[in-house]
Design a protein around this motif. Structure first.
Motif, short mmCIF file in Angstrom:
data_model
loop_
_atom_site.label_atom_id
_atom_site.label_comp_id
_atom_site.label_asym_id
_atom_site.label_seq_id
_atom_site.Cartn_x
_atom_site.Cartn_y
_atom_site.Cartn_z
N THR A 145 8.91 -29.90 -32.57
CA THR A 145 9.86 -30.65 -31.74
C THR A 145 11.09 -29.80 -31.45
O THR A 145 11.58 -29.76 -30.31
N PHE A 146 11.59 -29.10 -32.47
CA PHE A 146 12.75 -28.23 -32.26
C PHE A 146 12.42 -27.11 -31.28
O PHE A 146 13.21 -26.81 -30.37
N LYS A 147 11.28 -26.46 -31.44
CA LYS A 147 10.92 -25.36 -30.57
C LYS A 147 10.75 -25.83 -29.12
O LYS A 147 11.04 -25.10 -28.18
N LEU A 148 10.27 -27.05 -28.93
CA LEU A 148 10.06 -27.57 -27.59
C LEU A 148 11.35 -28.07 -26.94
O LEU A 148 11.56 -27.91 -25.73
N THR A 149 12.24 -28.68 -27.74
CA THR A 149 13.38 -29.39 -27.17
C THR A 149 14.75 -28.90 -27.64
O THR A 149 15.77 -29.27 -27.05
N ALA A 191 14.22 -24.67 -21.09
CA ALA A 191 13.82 -23.55 -20.23
C ALA A 191 13.04 -22.51 -21.04
O ALA A 191 12.03 -21.96 -20.57
N GLN A 192 13.50 -22.23 -22.26
CA GLN A 192 12.81 -21.24 -23.10
C GLN A 192 11.40 -21.71 -23.45
O GLN A 192 10.43 -20.96 -23.38
N ALA A 193 11.27 -23.00 -23.84
CA ALA A 193 9.96 -23.53 -24.19
C ALA A 193 9.04 -23.55 -22.97
O ALA A 193 7.84 -23.29 -23.08
N ALA A 194 9.60 -23.86 -21.82
CA ALA A 194 8.80 -23.87 -20.59
C ALA A 194 8.26 -22.48 -20.29
O ALA A 194 7.09 -22.31 -19.91
N ALA A 195 9.08 -21.47 -20.49
CA ALA A 195 8.65 -20.10 -20.24
C ALA A 195 7.53 -19.68 -21.17
O ALA A 195 6.61 -18.95 -20.78
N GLU A 196 7.57 -20.16 -22.42
CA GLU A 196 6.55 -19.76 -23.41
C GLU A 196 5.27 -20.57 -23.30
O GLU A 196 4.18 -20.04 -23.54
N GLY A 221 12.11 -29.94 -18.67
CA GLY A 221 12.52 -31.32 -18.49
C GLY A 221 11.47 -32.35 -18.84
O GLY A 221 11.76 -33.56 -18.85
N THR A 222 10.24 -31.93 -19.14
CA THR A 222 9.18 -32.87 -19.52
C THR A 222 9.54 -33.56 -20.83
O THR A 222 9.90 -32.89 -21.81
#
Length: 498
Positions: A165-169, A222-227, A233-234
């Motif tokens: 959860t932390f890595k995603l958000t 943004a970082q999680a989206a890139a990875e 924003g999901t």
């Protein structure tokens, strides 16, 4: 388009699924990893490789296989093995490997110390659970005592799902169901963190904020989206332990419903009308406010079949070996030719809660073969499971429905032995994907595209397994329990020699 993603991190592999608004599976993906055993009684994962790394791989595979635009994914939910213990620094970076759930028994001394300082009865009354190898609190105390240099850098204590959860958000959050396993740091009456029982472990500021499993913890950064390839924003739910998501996936809903999860361990959840107060079982609030659950789990089950394959079927590979072993065992009569196996290869959780327990094959003679031993191992796991069901019944929580899920449901011998020895019928739903499917359903509930009762149409009942009541099992069940009692002191002494 209304699609949700569920990602589950297991003991030996991780699974992902994309599901549409009606529960149809659009894409699935699986990736393996190892469980690290640095020394007997310890069990670990690498958080960035085995947890976050698997999630990144799975989301990439799912999006590629489905061909969906990431913007079509309305919500993401995760689950993972639990409860685990992971210290992170002020930037959320892991400071060591994640310490796994009850299969890791390193904190036995800390359990004894906390029981002595606080009192087992007081812990049980306030936390709903006795301290066992499943409890996170003693493992944090172990960290403080034995790795002070790491503890000095620790800003937060997370578990596997809260790390994802932390890595995603970027948010530190945990669900109540998982948090209840942090005894003696969670008060089941107030449903909040507490340091009332002891200040020797950590302060509340080092623990994540509490949410319910269908609540949104944050959005993809943004970082999680890139990875991951997911859209920034999901929404992301707070997630939960894999067993809870598995239970949701197979229609476990109201009081009397019991999930039997056949995986690396056997894990059992029963939803109850009120809180069950039995120190042999674990308690937690269920996934929504006002609901209750009692849990139990064996320390090793599917893990034992992996061990046996690696030691006694090295001439074969993977699934081929499992298939051959199961065929050999199925050709052997019930009772394995008078051979008994204690499945306590990493101590045992429910109901004996004995980290010093050890596995054994008892009754070997020159007529026994590999087939007898494998059958005895399967039956030993089933005996352990029956012992758990017996404990639920004695606690006044007799199951009305047992819903089976997990990879072990593909093994007819294993399921039949469980029904025969426990004297219980089992229900198997059409979809046995497991926790990742339950995650996708919880994600749909979180954003309002599904209601809790919709799971019965998402995943209808496919078949039943009924007891055949082999008389030999009734005799052997009593011997199984007596064998543990007769050898427990010897096992403890042998463990002290290592």
């Amino acid at each position: 388009m209304n699609y949700t993603i569920g990602i589950d991190i297991g003991t030996y592999s991780s699974k992902g699924v994309i599901v549409d608004a009606g529960g149809a599976i659009i894409a699935t993906a699986t990736t393996p990893h190892d469980m690290i055993v640095p020394r007997p009684g310890w069990a670990e994962h690498r958080p960035d490789e085995d947890w976050w790394g698997d999630l990144v791989k799975l989301t990439g595979q799912l999006l590629a296989t489905s061909g969906l635009d990431p913007a079509d994914i309305r919500c993401v939910a995760t689950s993972a093995i639990g409860p685990c213990m992971l210290p992170v620094d002020a930037d959320g970076r892991p400071l060591m490997n994640g310490v796994l759930y009850g299969v890791d028994t390193r904190a036995s001394d800390e359990i004894r110390w906390l029981d002595g300082q606080i009192g087992p009865d007081r812990i049980f009354q306030q936390c709903g659970n006795a301290l066992t190898s499943q409890s996170v609190g003693p493992k944090i105390l172990w960290l403080k005592r034995h790795r002070p240099e790491i503890f000095a850098q620790t800003a937060r204590i997370l578990t596997a799902t809260s790390y994802l959860t932390f890595k995603l958000t970027g948010e530190y959050a945990i669900d109540h169901y998982t948090a209840a396993n942090f005894s003696p740091l969670y008060d089941v009456e107030t449903q909040d963190w507490t340091t009332e029982l002891t200040s020797e472990i950590v302060g509340k500021e080092m623990l994540p904020r509490l949410l319910w499993s269908t609540e949104i913890a944050g959005q993809i950064t943004a970082q999680a989206a890139a990875e991951t390839g997911l859209a920034e924003g999901t929404p992301v739910t707070v997630g939960t332990i894999d067993a809870a998501a598995e239970a949701v996936s197979v229609q476990v809903q109201g009081p009397g419903d019991m999930m039997m999860m056949y995986g690396s361990t056997i894990f059992i959840i029963q939803v109850t009308q009120d809180r069950v107060r039995d120190p042999a079982l674990w308690y937690a609030p269920w996934i929504t406010p006002g609901t209750h659950a009692s849990m139990a789990g064996l320390a090793t089950s599917g893990t034992l079949t992996h061990w046996f394959r690696d030691q006694f079927a090295r001439e074969m590979d993977g699934d081929q070996a499992f298939g051959a072993l199961m065929n050999e065992a199925a050709a052997t009569p019930p009772g394995a030719g008078g051979l008994l196996a204690l499945p306590y290869f990493s101590g045992e959780r429910t109901p004996i809660h004995d980290p010093a327990a050890r596995g054994c094959f008892f009754g070997l003679d020159l007529t026994h073969t590999r087939a007898h031993m494998y059958r005895a191992l399967i039956e030993g796991i089933a005996f352990g499971t029956a012992h758990v069901i017996e404990t639920f019944v004695k606690a006044g929580a007799t199951p009305e429905r047992i819903l089976a899920v997990g990879g072990g449901t593909k093994g007819d011998l294993w399921m039949q032995a469980t029904s025969d020895i426990g004297g219980v019928p089992q229900i198997v739903c059409d979809n046995t994907v497991g926790a990742s499917y339950g995650d996708a359903f919880l994600a749909a509930c979180a954003i309002g595209t599904a209601e809790p009762n919709d799971i019965t149409t998402w995943n209808p009942i496919a078949r039943h397994v009924t007891p055949e009541q082999h008389p030999v099992y009734a005799r052997q069940f009593a011997l199984f329990k007596n064998l543990y009692l007769a050898t427990k002191d010897i096992a403890a002494e042998l463990g002290a020699i290592k």
